[in-house]
Design an enzyme around this catalytic site. Sequence first.
Site, PDB file in Angstrom:
ATOM      1  N   HIS A  62     -20.883  -2.013 -14.870  1.00 57.28           N
ATOM      2  CA  HIS A  62     -21.511  -0.702 -14.871  1.00 57.28           C
ATOM      3  C   HIS A  62     -20.527   0.418 -15.200  1.00 57.28           C
ATOM      4  O   HIS A  62     -19.348   0.330 -14.881  1.00 57.28           O
ATOM      5  CB  HIS A  62     -22.125  -0.413 -13.502  1.00 57.28           C
ATOM      6  CG  HIS A  62     -23.098  -1.454 -13.062  1.00 57.28           C
ATOM      7  ND1 HIS A  62     -23.227  -1.849 -11.751  1.00 57.28           N
ATOM      8  CD2 HIS A  62     -23.984  -2.208 -13.758  1.00 57.28           C
ATOM      9  CE1 HIS A  62     -24.154  -2.775 -11.648  1.00 57.28           C
ATOM     10  NE2 HIS A  62     -24.616  -3.023 -12.861  1.00 57.28           N
ATOM     11  N   TYR A 132     -17.301   1.956  -1.940  1.00 58.42           N
ATOM     12  CA  TYR A 132     -17.002   2.742  -3.137  1.00 58.42           C
ATOM     13  C   TYR A 132     -16.797   4.191  -2.740  1.00 58.42           C
ATOM     14  O   TYR A 132     -17.626   4.755  -2.027  1.00 58.42           O
ATOM     15  CB  TYR A 132     -18.202   2.753  -4.091  1.00 58.42           C
ATOM     16  CG  TYR A 132     -18.488   1.502  -4.838  1.00 58.42           C
ATOM     17  CD1 TYR A 132     -18.097   1.368  -6.163  1.00 58.42           C
ATOM     18  CD2 TYR A 132     -19.193   0.460  -4.250  1.00 58.42           C
ATOM     19  CE1 TYR A 132     -18.403   0.225  -6.876  1.00 58.42           C
ATOM     20  CE2 TYR A 132     -19.499  -0.687  -4.952  1.00 58.42           C
ATOM     21  CZ  TYR A 132     -19.095  -0.798  -6.257  1.00 58.42           C
ATOM     22  OH  TYR A 132     -19.396  -1.922  -6.971  1.00 58.42           O
TER      23      TYR A 132
END
Length: 177
Positions: A62, A132
Amino acid sequence: MIFEELELPGLFRLLPEPHADERGFFARTHCESEFAERGLVGRFAQSSVSFNHRRGTVRGMHFSKPPHAETKLVRCTAGAIHDAVIDLRPGSPTYRRSLSVTLSAANRHALYIPAGLAHGFQTLSDDTEILYMIDRPFVASAADGVRWDDPAFDLTWPEPVSIIAARDLAFPDWTGR
């Protein structure tokens, strides 16, 4: 913290420097000023968690398209992952090259991923969790990706794929984009 620059420009593995005593240890895992001293993004607008039930799960590859390209700091907080990036910066000397590292709760390493790199991972154990930190708010219309097995890249995965999202399977070949 130890900042270990990897082969792709701007990509760093971060290793904590634990200060231990009879209780255990304490280690800094992020310091905005230490990032700034190296010219790196050190302020993060969002934090997210990815939890994965099964070993062999693949998420990726991604990225967000400019002007919404994201810088990420990724750490595995439970289990272990084979973390992979691909350099998609057209002017980069390492354009289209990939690199992979193992991140785990046991090694406590993190990966600093600059904007312009595609990111993904494969879980190496059941019940894996990834934290993240992302430098800007997510913009859904900028979200994109490349296929985890696209022949345009030199990605290799250590395990058979047990689970992968239909969206990740449907990304078109990079060649010709």
